[in-house]
Design a protein around this motif. Structure first.
Motif, PDB file in Angstrom:
ATOM      1  N   MET A   1      41.232  54.420  41.920  1.00  0.00           N
ATOM      2  CA  MET A   1      41.480  55.276  40.755  1.00  0.00           C
ATOM      3  C   MET A   1      42.663  56.211  40.973  1.00  0.00           C
ATOM      4  O   MET A   1      43.373  56.564  40.037  1.00  0.00           O
ATOM      5  CB  MET A   1      40.224  56.089  40.424  1.00  0.00           C
ATOM      6  N   ALA A   2      42.858  56.606  42.223  1.00  0.00           N
ATOM      7  CA  ALA A   2      43.938  57.560  42.524  1.00  0.00           C
ATOM      8  C   ALA A   2      45.304  56.876  42.558  1.00  0.00           C
ATOM      9  O   ALA A   2      46.336  57.552  42.468  1.00  0.00           O
ATOM     10  CB  ALA A   2      43.667  58.248  43.859  1.00  0.00           C
ATOM     11  N   GLU A   3      45.324  55.560  42.698  1.00  0.00           N
ATOM     12  CA  GLU A   3      46.595  54.853  42.753  1.00  0.00           C
ATOM     13  C   GLU A   3      47.316  54.891  41.417  1.00  0.00           C
ATOM     14  O   GLU A   3      46.683  55.022  40.362  1.00  0.00           O
ATOM     15  CB  GLU A   3      46.357  53.387  43.163  1.00  0.00           C
ATOM     16  N   GLU A   4      48.619  54.757  41.420  1.00  0.00           N
ATOM     17  CA  GLU A   4      49.407  54.738  40.186  1.00  0.00           C
ATOM     18  C   GLU A   4      49.043  53.483  39.378  1.00  0.00           C
ATOM     19  O   GLU A   4      49.059  52.360  39.894  1.00  0.00           O
ATOM     20  CB  GLU A   4      50.897  54.749  40.521  1.00  0.00           C
ATOM     21  N   GLY A   5      48.732  53.686  38.103  1.00  0.00           N
ATOM     22  CA  GLY A   5      48.308  52.559  37.263  1.00  0.00           C
ATOM     23  C   GLY A   5      46.954  52.009  37.662  1.00  0.00           C
ATOM     24  O   GLY A   5      46.638  50.847  37.388  1.00  0.00           O
ATOM     25  N   GLY A   6      46.145  52.864  38.305  1.00  0.00           N
ATOM     26  CA  GLY A   6      44.866  52.391  38.825  1.00  0.00           C
ATOM     27  C   GLY A   6      43.932  51.848  37.768  1.00  0.00           C
ATOM     28  O   GLY A   6      43.218  50.866  37.996  1.00  0.00           O
ATOM     29  N   GLN A   7      43.930  52.469  36.589  1.00  0.00           N
ATOM     30  CA  GLN A   7      43.009  52.030  35.541  1.00  0.00           C
ATOM     31  C   GLN A   7      43.373  50.650  35.001  1.00  0.00           C
ATOM     32  O   GLN A   7      42.522  49.947  34.477  1.00  0.00           O
ATOM     33  CB  GLN A   7      42.991  53.064  34.412  1.00  0.00           C
ATOM     34  N   HIS A   8      44.628  50.251  35.124  1.00  0.00           N
ATOM     35  CA  HIS A   8      45.042  48.922  34.663  1.00  0.00           C
ATOM     36  C   HIS A   8      44.495  47.832  35.580  1.00  0.00           C
ATOM     37  O   HIS A   8      44.207  46.724  35.130  1.00  0.00           O
ATOM     38  CB  HIS A   8      46.571  48.828  34.607  1.00  0.00           C
ATOM     39  N   THR A   9      44.399  48.134  36.862  1.00  0.00           N
ATOM     40  CA  THR A   9      43.998  47.114  37.840  1.00  0.00           C
ATOM     41  C   THR A   9      42.600  47.345  38.398  1.00  0.00           C
ATOM     42  O   THR A   9      42.117  46.512  39.170  1.00  0.00           O
ATOM     43  CB  THR A   9      45.006  47.099  39.002  1.00  0.00           C
ATOM     44  N   TYR A  10      41.979  48.457  38.032  1.00  0.00           N
ATOM     45  CA  TYR A  10      40.693  48.812  38.653  1.00  0.00           C
ATOM     46  C   TYR A  10      39.650  47.714  38.465  1.00  0.00           C
ATOM     47  O   TYR A  10      38.985  47.280  39.420  1.00  0.00           O
ATOM     48  CB  TYR A  10      40.172  50.135  38.082  1.00  0.00           C
ATOM     49  N   LEU A  11      39.478  47.254  37.239  1.00  0.00           N
ATOM     50  CA  LEU A  11      38.432  46.270  36.975  1.00  0.00           C
ATOM     51  C   LEU A  11      38.735  44.933  37.636  1.00  0.00           C
ATOM     52  O   LEU A  11      37.812  44.218  38.056  1.00  0.00           O
ATOM     53  CB  LEU A  11      38.243  46.090  35.462  1.00  0.00           C
ATOM     54  N   LYS A  12      40.020  44.568  37.731  1.00  0.00           N
ATOM     55  CA  LYS A  12      40.362  43.333  38.441  1.00  0.00           C
ATOM     56  C   LYS A  12      39.953  43.432  39.909  1.00  0.00           C
ATOM     57  O   LYS A  12      39.385  42.492  40.481  1.00  0.00           O
ATOM     58  CB  LYS A  12      41.868  43.068  38.346  1.00  0.00           C
ATOM     59  N   LYS A  13      40.254  44.591  40.536  1.00  0.00           N
ATOM     60  CA  LYS A  13      39.880  44.785  41.938  1.00  0.00           C
ATOM     61  C   LYS A  13      38.360  44.796  42.091  1.00  0.00           C
ATOM     62  O   LYS A  13      37.818  44.210  43.037  1.00  0.00           O
ATOM     63  CB  LYS A  13      40.476  46.092  42.449  1.00  0.00           C
ATOM     64  N   ALA A  14      37.694  45.476  41.169  1.00  0.00           N
ATOM     65  CA  ALA A  14      36.233  45.549  41.258  1.00  0.00           C
ATOM     66  C   ALA A  14      35.614  44.163  41.141  1.00  0.00           C
ATOM     67  O   ALA A  14      34.704  43.805  41.900  1.00  0.00           O
ATOM     68  CB  ALA A  14      35.695  46.465  40.153  1.00  0.00           C
ATOM     69  N   GLU A  15      36.108  43.366  40.189  1.00  0.00           N
ATOM     70  CA  GLU A  15      35.544  42.021  40.019  1.00  0.00           C
ATOM     71  C   GLU A  15      35.831  41.165  41.237  1.00  0.00           C
ATOM     72  O   GLU A  15      34.957  40.390  41.688  1.00  0.00           O
ATOM     73  CB  GLU A  15      36.121  41.360  38.770  1.00  0.00           C
ATOM     74  N   ALA A  16      37.034  41.287  41.809  1.00  0.00           N
ATOM     75  CA  ALA A  16      37.374  40.512  43.001  1.00  0.00           C
ATOM     76  C   ALA A  16      36.450  40.882  44.165  1.00  0.00           C
ATOM     77  O   ALA A  16      35.966  39.997  44.895  1.00  0.00           O
ATOM     78  CB  ALA A  16      38.834  40.755  43.385  1.00  0.00           C
ATOM     79  N   ARG A  17      36.169  42.178  44.337  1.00  0.00           N
ATOM     80  CA  ARG A  17      35.293  42.611  45.422  1.00  0.00           C
ATOM     81  C   ARG A  17      33.849  42.149  45.192  1.00  0.00           C
ATOM     82  O   ARG A  17      33.158  41.755  46.138  1.00  0.00           O
ATOM     83  CB  ARG A  17      35.344  44.130  45.562  1.00  0.00           C
ATOM     84  N   ILE A  18      33.399  42.195  43.966  1.00  0.00           N
ATOM     85  CA  ILE A  18      32.029  41.737  43.671  1.00  0.00           C
ATOM     86  C   ILE A  18      31.894  40.246  43.963  1.00  0.00           C
ATOM     87  O   ILE A  18      30.903  39.800  44.560  1.00  0.00           O
ATOM     88  CB  ILE A  18      31.666  42.049  42.212  1.00  0.00           C
ATOM     89  N   ASN A  19      32.893  39.475  43.565  1.00  0.00           N
ATOM     90  CA  ASN A  19      32.853  38.036  43.845  1.00  0.00           C
ATOM     91  C   ASN A  19      32.921  37.772  45.353  1.00  0.00           C
ATOM     92  O   ASN A  19      32.242  36.871  45.868  1.00  0.00           O
ATOM     93  CB  ASN A  19      34.016  37.339  43.144  1.00  0.00           C
ATOM     94  N   GLU A  20      33.729  38.564  46.037  1.00  0.00           N
ATOM     95  CA  GLU A  20      33.855  38.411  47.490  1.00  0.00           C
ATOM     96  C   GLU A  20      32.522  38.706  48.175  1.00  0.00           C
ATOM     97  O   GLU A  20      32.076  37.959  49.064  1.00  0.00           O
ATOM     98  CB  GLU A  20      34.942  39.360  47.984  1.00  0.00           C
ATOM     99  N   GLU A  21      31.870  39.805  47.773  1.00  0.00           N
ATOM    100  CA  GLU A  21      30.585  40.163  48.378  1.00  0.00           C
ATOM    101  C   GLU A  21      29.504  39.132  48.037  1.00  0.00           C
ATOM    102  O   GLU A  21      28.626  38.841  48.852  1.00  0.00           O
ATOM    103  CB  GLU A  21      30.147  41.548  47.891  1.00  0.00           C
ATOM    104  N   SER A  22      29.590  38.574  46.842  1.00  0.00           N
ATOM    105  CA  SER A  22      28.624  37.541  46.464  1.00  0.00           C
ATOM    106  C   SER A  22      28.769  36.310  47.343  1.00  0.00           C
ATOM    107  O   SER A  22      27.772  35.739  47.825  1.00  0.00           O
ATOM    108  CB  SER A  22      28.826  37.169  44.993  1.00  0.00           C
ATOM    109  N   ARG A  23      30.020  35.903  47.584  1.00  0.00           N
ATOM    110  CA  ARG A  23      30.254  34.745  48.452  1.00  0.00           C
ATOM    111  C   ARG A  23      29.825  35.046  49.889  1.00  0.00           C
ATOM    112  O   ARG A  23      29.263  34.177  50.583  1.00  0.00           O
ATOM    113  CB  ARG A  23      31.729  34.339  48.409  1.00  0.00           C
ATOM    114  N   ARG A  24      30.092  36.260  50.349  1.00  0.00           N
ATOM    115  CA  ARG A  24      29.700  36.628  51.710  1.00  0.00           C
ATOM    116  C   ARG A  24      28.174  36.613  51.844  1.00  0.00           C
ATOM    117  O   ARG A  24      27.637  36.118  52.851  1.00  0.00           O
ATOM    118  CB  ARG A  24      30.239  38.015  52.055  1.00  0.00           C
ATOM    119  N   ALA A  25      27.492  37.138  50.849  1.00  0.00           N
ATOM    120  CA  ALA A  25      26.026  37.144  50.897  1.00  0.00           C
ATOM    121  C   ALA A  25      25.475  35.727  50.940  1.00  0.00           C
ATOM    122  O   ALA A  25      24.526  35.435  51.675  1.00  0.00           O
ATOM    123  CB  ALA A  25      25.472  37.903  49.695  1.00  0.00           C
TER     124      ALA A  25
END
Length: 783
Positions: free
Chosen positions: A244-268
């Protein structure tokens, strides 16, 4: 019986004597023979350890033979019952000694190796030793399998597998579990940071916690999963703040969140227990999504409203996928979608009002508006289907939005208005939709599939209309004209198709009159055929082609009656049909509705003969010119017994319309107003390229009369509903009666509470209801 007992006793005594002669080993000690057999088993076990520790995974022929021999030893020791002479259970002894062999091996070799390791070296060593132990367990169980088949069947004795797991637990796992867990968590976090790790080794260490639970996940949950979830929450709390603190964070926040959720799902799925995936992803939802729902959805540049405006459906789909994971996470998104659709709909209303009766591409304004509404609906249907999984919360939002902008109040700024003689006049979606369907049914469509799709969409839009009874009145009026002026089978099929769709949505009561109109139309051909047979029977030929249509009063809209005195030829036709009808029916009266009739009149102009399709009124006026060269407007009204206003509209359509077949006798063109003293003659010089043409009539605006008729009918419907409710309840309070009435009628229209109150007072005066003497707010039904 006495002989049998004596025989048994004698045998028992003989056996005891024989044992005494041979001698018996001390009780509870294994025999020398047993010790020799055990040594063979111990040698086989040590050979197994040497083989496995040498890195071999598949048994060679020598070791397989040794394991088979060990199995035979166990089998023989347990089945020959040699321990009975010493009072020993050799199976139990073998079980106990096998356990000690495993414990000694683990304590002397395995524990000493792993306990001194740290970090990744610990993971590697645990992976190696656990893999080795699994092979030892496998072949030890084979050698001692006879014990599992018979001895460990008791519920208080562990199977060989569980016994050896417990040995590993106490000898190894208890001493390294805390260090091992910390290394596992460090590796998982390292992989989250983008570093490469050995998942095979990590998975082996994690599943050690699971296996140590002995068919449960209690050990895993207590010593690993609980701390992993806590660590995961802390990690992603830091990550979300950083994104959120990064420049333009709100534009990319959900993409990063979805990528991390998918990553954690695959790891699990890859390395963790199946039971961990749910709590782990819930932890991500709590840290990455739940605290930032409002921030992400209301972002001016990348929020839900911005995505809707720019039709970035992929982004909307991502929002749905992520926020649907959070309880109540879609509520705000659905509210934004509703407000956006509502805004677009109000813009359509304003565009319609600003355009008045002018529309694009030469279409009627009503057609352009309804097409725009249907396109708007299709747009969001595609969005919901392809990106939002047709979630109920969004379909409800769309329904609520459409109900707002297509049901405006006259005082609303987005109310639908169009130009009229008296300025801007409020119109309803009920009228516009009915007019649109009227134009669609009249038009030749490309195929039945195309028409069916359009009607489906139109009926869907109809379900959003509050004043469905008003739509019914407009539709009945327009349908009646279609049926009377166009009798082909295609039209009847299309009418039947739409009525079936309305019936599915509203029930048979709503469409009963429409079905009755179709039934009358269906009977018309049979009735006309019988009428012609009747004329043949009485040997009478009518002077003109005459095709009557009998309408059932209860089904068709109320039409204006008149006292038209038709020309003689027409009058003769009417009289003969009345006689025929009276002969074939009983207790029925015919009332002629001349305003609905139409005729074809032929005239030979100077430029050639023409066939004119006209209304009955227009035909009667034209026939007047057969007996006189000119006709005065007032005289025409008197001759036909019609109001002058009707004659005025009729003459105007013949003299000043698209096809001016009559003209003023003085040739004046200065005014198009028709006065009583105006005289008209046939326009012999009239010319047109068409041999057959239709002269349009000047149609009096029916909107006001239909609306007034509908309001009157509503009063009767409200009264009937009030009586029906009170008849079933007998006693009811005012508020409950009003609420129940609105509830029952809301599917047809939204009743005004003031009108309901007036209808209640009227029913009290007519003694259908009465007020309670003790409570004036309470009503009682009077039978």
């Amino acid at each position: 019986a006495t002989v049998s007992v004596l025989y048994w006793w004698e045998n028992a005594v003989n056996m005891m004597k024989a044992k005494a002669k041979k001698g018996v080993e001390p009780a509870g000690k294994p025999t020398e023979a047993f010790e020799k057999e055990w040594q063979k088993l111990e040698d086989a076990f040590n050979g197994l350890l040497e083989f496995v520790e040498g890195g071999m995974l598949t048994m060679d022929q020598e070791h397989c033979k040794r394991s088979m021999d060990a199995y035979a030893v166990v089998y023989n020791v347990c089945t020959k019952h040699q321990g009975a002479r010493t009072g020993m259970n050799y199976a139990a002894e073998l079980y106990t000694r096998a356990k000690k062999l495993v414990e000694r091996h683990l304590e002397d070799k395995v524990t000493k190796k792993v306990i001194v390791k740290t970090g990744d070296a610990l993971l590697q060593e645990v992976h190696k030793e656990w893999k080795t132990h699994a092979l030892i367990v496998k072949w030890t169980r084979f050698m001692f399998r006879y014990l599992d088949d018979y001895y460990t069947k008791s519920p208080i004795i562990d199977t060989l597998n569980i016994m050896m797991l417990k040995c590993f637990h106490s000898a190894v796992f208890d001493k390294i579990k805390d260090n091992l867990r910390n290394v596992i968590l460090a590796n998982i976090e390292s992989e989250r940071d983008g570093n490469n790790i050995s998942r095979e080794v990590l998975r082996s260490a994690i599943w050690l916690f699971i296996d140590m639970g002995m068919n449960t996940v209690d050990v895993y949950n207590e010593h690993l999963e609980k701390i992993l979830i806590k660590q995961t929450k802390a990690y992603y709390k830091r990550e979300s703040a950083k994104w959120m603190a990064e420049e333009g964070g709100q534009h990319t926040y959900l993409k990063k969140a979805e990528a991390r959720i998918n990553e954690e799902s695959r790891r699990a799925d890859s390395i963790l227990a199946p039971t961990t995936k749910g709590p782990l992803l819930k932890a991500l939802d709590d840290e990455l999504l739940a605290p930032h729902i409002e921030t992400c959805l209301k972002c001016p540049d990348a929020g839900c409203e911005a995505l809707l405006q720019t039709e970035r459906n992929e982004g909307l789909g991502r929002m749905y996928r992520l926020f649907s994971r959070v309880d109540g996470g879609l509520d705000l998104m659905a509210r934004i979608v509703k407000e956006h659709i509502e805004k677009e709909g109000k813009l359509l209303n304003s565009k319609f009002t600003a355009g008045g009766n002018t529309a694009e591409s030469g279409e009627a304004a009503s057609t352009t508006y309804i097409k725009a509404c249907l396109a708007l609906h299709d747009k969001y249907t595609d969005l919901f289907t392809n990106f939002l999984n047709q979630h109920e919360v969004f379909t409800k939002a769309r329904k609520a939005a459409f109900e707002v902008f297509i049901n405006p109040q006259p005082t609303d700024s987005w109310a639908l208005r169009q130009k009229s003689k008296d300025g801007m006049e409020v119109v309803t979606t009920s009228e516009l939709l009915s007019t649109y369907i009227d134009s669609i049914i009249k038009k030749e469509m490309e195929s039945e599939e195309v028409l069916d799709a359009i009607l489906d969409k139109s009926v869907t839009l109809f379900t959003y209309i509050h004043d469905k009874d008003l739509f019914q009145q407009f539709y009945m009026k327009q349908m009646s004209r279609r049926l009377m002026h166009n009798k082909n089978q295609r039209l009847l099929d299309q009418e039947t198709m739409l009525i079936a769709k309305l019936k599915m949505k509203m029930g048979s009561a709503f469409t009963s009159k429409l079905e009755g109109m179709l039934a009358d139309q269906g009977m018309a051909d049979t009735q006309n055929k019988r009428f012609k047979e009747y004329l043949v029977d009485i040997d009478l030929k009518l002077p003109i082609d005459f095709t009557p249509l009998v309408l059932t009063t209860g089904f068709w809209p109320a039409f204006k009656h008149d006292q038209l005195v038709p020309p003689e030829d027409m009058k003769m036709c009417l009289t003969q049909f009345e006689k025929f009808y009276a002969k074939n029916t009983q207790s029925r009266k015919l009332t002629w509705i001349h305003s609905l009739g139409h005729a074809t009149v032929m005239k030979k102009f100077n430029k050639g003969p023409r066939d004119m399709s006209v209304t009955t009124y227009q035909a009667c006026v034209l026939v007047l010119f057969n007996t006189t060269g000119s006709v005065v407007a007032k005289d025409a009204a008197d001759a036909l017994s019609l109001p002058f206003e009707e004659i005025k509209r009729t003459i105007h359509s013949l003299a000043y319309g698209k096809y001016p077949v009559i003209k003023r006798a003085d040739g004046s063109k200065s005014s198009k107003q028709v006065k009583e003293t105006d005289e008209f003659v046939i326009n012999e010089d009239f010319q047109t390229n068409s041999r057959k043409f239709k002269i349009p009539a000047v149609v009096k605006q029916e909107r006001e009369s239909i609306t007034d008729t509908n309001q009157e009918q509503r009063r009767h419907v409200i009264e009937a509903c009030l009586v029906r409710i009170m008849k079933s309840r007998r006693t009811l309070s005012h508020n409950d009666l009003v609420t129940e009435t609105i509830s029952q009628l809301s599917n047809l229209f939204t009743p005004d509470m003031k009108i309901i109150k007036k209808r209640i007072e009227d029913l009290i005066q007519r003694q259908y209801l009465e007020r309670d003497d003790q409570n004036r707010n309470q009503y009682r039904y009077l039978a």
